[in-house]
Design a protein around this motif. Structure first.
Motif, PDB file in Angstrom:
ATOM      1  N   VAL A  50       3.423  -1.581  10.506  1.00  0.00           N
ATOM      2  CA  VAL A  50       4.460  -2.584  10.747  1.00  0.00           C
ATOM      3  C   VAL A  50       5.306  -2.751   9.499  1.00  0.00           C
ATOM      4  O   VAL A  50       4.792  -2.944   8.403  1.00  0.00           O
ATOM      5  N   ARG A  51       6.621  -2.699   9.704  1.00  0.00           N
ATOM      6  CA  ARG A  51       7.563  -2.906   8.605  1.00  0.00           C
ATOM      7  C   ARG A  51       7.810  -4.392   8.454  1.00  0.00           C
ATOM      8  O   ARG A  51       8.105  -5.093   9.432  1.00  0.00           O
ATOM      9  N   VAL A  52       7.686  -4.877   7.237  1.00  0.00           N
ATOM     10  CA  VAL A  52       7.859  -6.309   6.964  1.00  0.00           C
ATOM     11  C   VAL A  52       8.748  -6.487   5.742  1.00  0.00           C
ATOM     12  O   VAL A  52       8.956  -5.551   4.963  1.00  0.00           O
ATOM     13  N   GLU A  53       9.238  -7.695   5.582  1.00  0.00           N
ATOM     14  CA  GLU A  53       9.982  -8.032   4.369  1.00  0.00           C
ATOM     15  C   GLU A  53       9.068  -7.724   3.184  1.00  0.00           C
ATOM     16  O   GLU A  53       7.942  -8.222   3.127  1.00  0.00           O
ATOM     17  N   PRO A  54       9.495  -6.867   2.250  1.00  0.00           N
ATOM     18  CA  PRO A  54       8.614  -6.482   1.148  1.00  0.00           C
ATOM     19  C   PRO A  54       7.988  -7.652   0.399  1.00  0.00           C
ATOM     20  O   PRO A  54       6.819  -7.589   0.016  1.00  0.00           O
ATOM     21  N   ASP A  55       8.722  -8.731   0.211  1.00  0.00           N
ATOM     22  CA  ASP A  55       8.172  -9.877  -0.506  1.00  0.00           C
ATOM     23  C   ASP A  55       7.132 -10.651   0.302  1.00  0.00           C
ATOM     24  O   ASP A  55       6.386 -11.450  -0.253  1.00  0.00           O
ATOM     25  N   ASP A  56       7.070 -10.434   1.612  1.00  0.00           N
ATOM     26  CA  ASP A  56       6.103 -11.120   2.472  1.00  0.00           C
ATOM     27  C   ASP A  56       4.812 -10.332   2.660  1.00  0.00           C
ATOM     28  O   ASP A  56       3.822 -10.878   3.137  1.00  0.00           O
ATOM     29  N   GLY A  57       4.823  -9.068   2.323  1.00  0.00           N
ATOM     30  CA  GLY A  57       3.687  -8.203   2.600  1.00  0.00           C
ATOM     31  C   GLY A  57       2.364  -8.711   2.083  1.00  0.00           C
ATOM     32  O   GLY A  57       1.368  -8.738   2.811  1.00  0.00           O
ATOM     33  N   GLU A  58       2.332  -9.134   0.857  1.00  0.00           N
ATOM     34  CA  GLU A  58       1.071  -9.536   0.243  1.00  0.00           C
ATOM     35  C   GLU A  58       0.447 -10.755   0.929  1.00  0.00           C
ATOM     36  O   GLU A  58      -0.761 -10.810   1.128  1.00  0.00           O
ATOM     37  N   ARG A  59       1.253 -11.710   1.336  1.00  0.00           N
ATOM     38  CA  ARG A  59       0.702 -12.916   1.965  1.00  0.00           C
ATOM     39  C   ARG A  59       0.159 -12.636   3.362  1.00  0.00           C
ATOM     40  O   ARG A  59      -0.620 -13.420   3.897  1.00  0.00           O
ATOM     41  N   LEU A  60       0.539 -11.522   3.965  1.00  0.00           N
ATOM     42  CA  LEU A  60       0.079 -11.176   5.308  1.00  0.00           C
ATOM     43  C   LEU A  60      -1.224 -10.373   5.301  1.00  0.00           C
ATOM     44  O   LEU A  60      -1.803 -10.124   6.347  1.00  0.00           O
ATOM     45  N   LEU A  61      -1.667  -9.964   4.123  1.00  0.00           N
ATOM     46  CA  LEU A  61      -2.873  -9.141   4.014  1.00  0.00           C
ATOM     47  C   LEU A  61      -4.135  -9.942   4.294  1.00  0.00           C
ATOM     48  O   LEU A  61      -4.187 -11.140   4.051  1.00  0.00           O
ATOM     49  N   GLY A  62      -5.141  -9.240   4.781  1.00  0.00           N
ATOM     50  CA  GLY A  62      -6.446  -9.859   4.983  1.00  0.00           C
ATOM     51  C   GLY A  62      -7.081  -9.358   6.258  1.00  0.00           C
ATOM     52  O   GLY A  62      -6.401  -9.003   7.220  1.00  0.00           O
TER      53      GLY A  62
END
Length: 110
Positions: A50-62
């Motif tokens: 899934v392509r996401v806003e690069p700055d949002d990627g880290e908060r979506l991990l888990g």
């Protein structure tokens, strides 16, 4: 391993009738593009990319959501969403919407 055809069909159903959508086989998976911009893919090995806003990627991990790694390199702005994170229609819909929304915000490609 080939991509999950059932998952691709579920994505296709969610995107049916959406403006500017196309599909393209790539890297052993099936990509879904919006006006030529990759939004997401049914990944080889299962799950979604899934392509996401690069700055949002880290908060979506888990959990079953990890950074996408290609040839040993983490791809900023892309996530590997495992099968457990797209099991329900609601889960899948959220990830599809996230990828499509980001791709729609990009300039259209010819």
């Amino acid at each position: 391993m080939a991509y999950d055809h059932e998952l691709a069909d579920r994505v296709r159903d969610l995107l049916s009738g959406a403006d500017g959508m196309s599909e393209k086989r790539m890297f052993g998976g099936l990509g879904f593009l919006v006006h030529g911009n990759m939004a997401l893919a049914a990944a080889s090995g299962g799950g979604l990319l899934v392509r996401v806003e690069p700055d949002d990627g880290e908060r979506l991990l888990g959990g079953d959501v990890q950074p996408m790694v290609m040839r040993g390199r983490e791809m900023r702005g892309w996530l590997r969403v495992g099968p457990a994170a797209v099991r329900t229609p609601e889960q899948l819909g959220e990830w599809v919407e996230r990828g499509v929304s980001y791709a729609r915000a990009l300039p259209a490609k010819a």
